[in-house]
Design a protein around this motif. Structure first.
Motif, PDB file in Angstrom:
ATOM      1  N   ARG A 148      38.879  39.706  48.823  1.00 22.54           N
ATOM      2  CA  ARG A 148      38.514  39.115  47.530  1.00 22.54           C
ATOM      3  C   ARG A 148      38.369  40.218  46.486  1.00 22.54           C
ATOM      4  O   ARG A 148      38.778  40.059  45.338  1.00 22.54           O
ATOM      5  CB  ARG A 148      37.195  38.347  47.699  1.00 22.54           C
ATOM      6  CG  ARG A 148      36.693  37.671  46.457  1.00 22.54           C
ATOM      7  CD  ARG A 148      35.468  36.796  46.748  1.00 22.54           C
ATOM      8  NE  ARG A 148      34.524  37.358  47.697  1.00 22.54           N
ATOM      9  CZ  ARG A 148      33.472  38.122  47.350  1.00 22.54           C
ATOM     10  NH1 ARG A 148      33.243  38.410  46.093  1.00 22.54           N
ATOM     11  NH2 ARG A 148      32.651  38.583  48.277  1.00 22.54           N
ATOM     12  N   TYR A 149      37.829  41.358  46.879  1.00 20.02           N
ATOM     13  CA  TYR A 149      37.674  42.485  45.945  1.00 20.02           C
ATOM     14  C   TYR A 149      39.018  43.020  45.481  1.00 20.02           C
ATOM     15  O   TYR A 149      39.136  43.549  44.389  1.00 20.02           O
ATOM     16  CB  TYR A 149      36.902  43.619  46.595  1.00 20.02           C
ATOM     17  CG  TYR A 149      35.442  43.364  46.838  1.00 20.02           C
ATOM     18  CD1 TYR A 149      34.806  42.214  46.393  1.00 20.02           C
ATOM     19  CD2 TYR A 149      34.676  44.283  47.520  1.00 20.02           C
ATOM     20  CE1 TYR A 149      33.466  41.994  46.621  1.00 20.02           C
ATOM     21  CE2 TYR A 149      33.330  44.077  47.751  1.00 20.02           C
ATOM     22  CZ  TYR A 149      32.735  42.932  47.300  1.00 20.02           C
ATOM     23  OH  TYR A 149      31.405  42.721  47.519  1.00 20.02           O
ATOM     24  N   LEU A 150      40.024  42.892  46.342  1.00 21.27           N
ATOM     25  CA  LEU A 150      41.358  43.389  46.009  1.00 21.27           C
ATOM     26  C   LEU A 150      42.268  42.302  45.447  1.00 21.27           C
ATOM     27  O   LEU A 150      43.379  42.587  45.030  1.00 21.27           O
ATOM     28  CB  LEU A 150      42.009  43.993  47.256  1.00 21.27           C
ATOM     29  CG  LEU A 150      41.331  45.233  47.816  1.00 21.27           C
ATOM     30  CD1 LEU A 150      41.857  45.538  49.208  1.00 21.27           C
ATOM     31  CD2 LEU A 150      41.512  46.415  46.894  1.00 21.27           C
ATOM     32  N   ASN A 151      41.784  41.051  45.471  1.00 17.79           N
ATOM     33  CA  ASN A 151      42.572  39.901  45.051  1.00 17.79           C
ATOM     34  C   ASN A 151      43.869  39.803  45.867  1.00 17.79           C
ATOM     35  O   ASN A 151      44.948  39.583  45.328  1.00 17.79           O
ATOM     36  CB  ASN A 151      42.870  39.961  43.549  1.00 17.79           C
ATOM     37  CG  ASN A 151      43.233  38.605  43.005  1.00 17.79           C
ATOM     38  OD1 ASN A 151      42.830  37.580  43.531  1.00 17.79           O
ATOM     39  ND2 ASN A 151      44.028  38.589  41.948  1.00 17.79           N
ATOM     40  N   LYS A 204      47.631  46.835  40.618  1.00 16.20           N
ATOM     41  CA  LYS A 204      46.951  45.612  40.197  1.00 16.20           C
ATOM     42  C   LYS A 204      45.730  45.347  41.085  1.00 16.20           C
ATOM     43  O   LYS A 204      44.651  45.027  40.601  1.00 16.20           O
ATOM     44  CB  LYS A 204      47.937  44.443  40.234  1.00 16.20           C
ATOM     45  CG  LYS A 204      47.433  43.158  39.684  1.00 16.20           C
ATOM     46  CD  LYS A 204      48.517  42.076  39.587  1.00 16.20           C
ATOM     47  CE  LYS A 204      49.646  42.271  40.538  1.00 16.20           C
ATOM     48  NZ  LYS A 204      50.690  41.270  40.491  1.00 16.20           N
ATOM     49  N   ALA A 205      45.894  45.493  42.406  1.00 14.93           N
ATOM     50  CA  ALA A 205      44.779  45.302  43.343  1.00 14.93           C
ATOM     51  C   ALA A 205      43.717  46.380  43.142  1.00 14.93           C
ATOM     52  O   ALA A 205      42.517  46.102  43.194  1.00 14.93           O
ATOM     53  CB  ALA A 205      45.290  45.306  44.777  1.00 14.93           C
ATOM     54  N   LEU A 227      42.984  47.959  40.347  1.00 13.79           N
ATOM     55  CA  LEU A 227      42.239  47.662  39.120  1.00 13.79           C
ATOM     56  C   LEU A 227      41.287  46.488  39.313  1.00 13.79           C
ATOM     57  O   LEU A 227      40.192  46.465  38.744  1.00 13.79           O
ATOM     58  CB  LEU A 227      43.199  47.396  37.964  1.00 13.79           C
ATOM     59  CG  LEU A 227      44.035  48.599  37.521  1.00 13.79           C
ATOM     60  CD1 LEU A 227      44.991  48.195  36.404  1.00 13.79           C
ATOM     61  CD2 LEU A 227      43.167  49.770  37.103  1.00 13.79           C
ATOM     62  N   HIS A 228      41.692  45.522  40.114  1.00 15.71           N
ATOM     63  CA  HIS A 228      40.809  44.383  40.414  1.00 15.71           C
ATOM     64  C   HIS A 228      39.571  44.883  41.164  1.00 15.71           C
ATOM     65  O   HIS A 228      38.450  44.479  40.856  1.00 15.71           O
ATOM     66  CB  HIS A 228      41.559  43.325  41.216  1.00 15.71           C
ATOM     67  CG  HIS A 228      40.807  42.046  41.337  1.00 15.71           C
ATOM     68  ND1 HIS A 228      39.918  41.806  42.358  1.00 15.71           N
ATOM     69  CD2 HIS A 228      40.792  40.938  40.555  1.00 15.71           C
ATOM     70  CE1 HIS A 228      39.387  40.610  42.200  1.00 15.71           C
ATOM     71  NE2 HIS A 228      39.897  40.055  41.124  1.00 15.71           N
ATOM     72  N   LEU A 229      39.789  45.754  42.132  1.00 18.72           N
ATOM     73  CA  LEU A 229      38.673  46.343  42.873  1.00 18.72           C
ATOM     74  C   LEU A 229      37.764  47.119  41.932  1.00 18.72           C
ATOM     75  O   LEU A 229      36.536  46.963  41.968  1.00 18.72           O
ATOM     76  CB  LEU A 229      39.195  47.261  43.982  1.00 18.72           C
ATOM     77  CG  LEU A 229      38.122  48.060  44.727  1.00 18.72           C
ATOM     78  CD1 LEU A 229      37.198  47.136  45.501  1.00 18.72           C
ATOM     79  CD2 LEU A 229      38.779  49.080  45.656  1.00 18.72           C
ATOM     80  N   LYS A 274      37.239  46.810  38.766  1.00 17.79           N
ATOM     81  CA  LYS A 274      36.466  45.907  37.911  1.00 17.79           C
ATOM     82  C   LYS A 274      35.331  45.257  38.706  1.00 17.79           C
ATOM     83  O   LYS A 274      34.199  45.163  38.219  1.00 17.79           O
ATOM     84  CB  LYS A 274      37.389  44.831  37.331  1.00 17.79           C
ATOM     85  CG  LYS A 274      36.693  43.885  36.397  1.00 17.79           C
ATOM     86  CD  LYS A 274      37.653  42.877  35.816  1.00 17.79           C
ATOM     87  CE  LYS A 274      36.920  41.915  34.904  1.00 17.79           C
ATOM     88  NZ  LYS A 274      37.771  40.834  34.446  1.00 17.79           N
ATOM     89  N   THR A 275      35.628  44.845  39.929  1.00 17.97           N
ATOM     90  CA  THR A 275      34.631  44.159  40.761  1.00 17.97           C
ATOM     91  C   THR A 275      33.458  45.063  41.105  1.00 17.97           C
ATOM     92  O   THR A 275      32.309  44.635  41.086  1.00 17.97           O
ATOM     93  CB  THR A 275      35.292  43.637  42.058  1.00 17.97           C
ATOM     94  OG1 THR A 275      36.378  42.773  41.702  1.00 17.97           O
ATOM     95  CG2 THR A 275      34.303  42.876  42.912  1.00 17.97           C
ATOM     96  N   LEU A 319      51.869  48.168  37.164  1.00 16.71           N
ATOM     97  CA  LEU A 319      50.923  47.316  37.879  1.00 16.71           C
ATOM     98  C   LEU A 319      51.365  46.990  39.309  1.00 16.71           C
ATOM     99  O   LEU A 319      50.530  46.808  40.190  1.00 16.71           O
ATOM    100  CB  LEU A 319      50.685  46.012  37.122  1.00 16.71           C
ATOM    101  CG  LEU A 319      49.786  46.106  35.904  1.00 16.71           C
ATOM    102  CD1 LEU A 319      49.691  44.750  35.208  1.00 16.71           C
ATOM    103  CD2 LEU A 319      48.396  46.602  36.286  1.00 16.71           C
TER     104      LEU A 319
END
Length: 150
Positions: free
Chosen positions: A19-22, A44-45, A47-49, A51-52, A76
């Motif tokens: 979930r942290y990596l989407n 992209k993953a 950056l998602h991490l 942000k989380t 990305l």
């Protein structure tokens, strides 16, 4: 409700980590982690991490041994190296485990920011640049999980 088995705990931690990596793929065992590392985590993953878990590019660059500029230049969908991908997975797994143990991601993030007696008065976040630091933090989380405080 029954106790959670070790295999179920492995699954719960992985779901949090993914979930942290989407990322939406099954991780059933360590071989799946190895393959995901080899295939690479994309920017992209990453950056998602970031942000989380409230990391900036500079902090990620230090952990991944990449320059900030290199990360910024990545498209990305560009995949990180195997080594950098493995570090990203370790980081996501650590935060998922911390969230599970502390019961709240924000509480764990706060713990990561404060000097800790058990860690020679270092902030846990300062230890993320080496494999040994990750190992030490995982061991400390296990102690906390079992009620053993330094």
């Amino acid at each position: 409700m029954g106790a959670v088995s070790p295999l179920d705990m492995f699954s719960l931690e992985n779901k949090g980590m993914l979930r942290y990596l989407n990322i939406d793929i099954p991780l059933r065992n360590m071989y799946d982690f190895i393959e995901l590392s080899r295939n690479g985590i994309d920017k992209k993953a990453l950056l998602h991490l970031a942000k989380t878990i409230d990391f900036d590019i500079k902090e990620l660059a230090q952990i991944l041994y990449l320059s900030e500029r290199t990360i910024q230049r990545y498209d990305l969908n560009k995949k990180l190296s195997t080594e950098a991908s493995a570090k990203v997975l370790q980081l996501a797994k650590l935060y998922a485990k911390g969230e599970q143990i502390f019961g709240d991601l924000n509480k764990f993030k706060s713990w990561m920011e404060h000097p800790n007696v058990a860690l020679a008065m270092k902030k846990p976040k300062e230890l993320l640049d080496t494999t040994f630091g990750f190992q030490l933090l995982n061991e400390e989380l296990i102690r906390i999980e079992h009620g053993i405080f330094a």
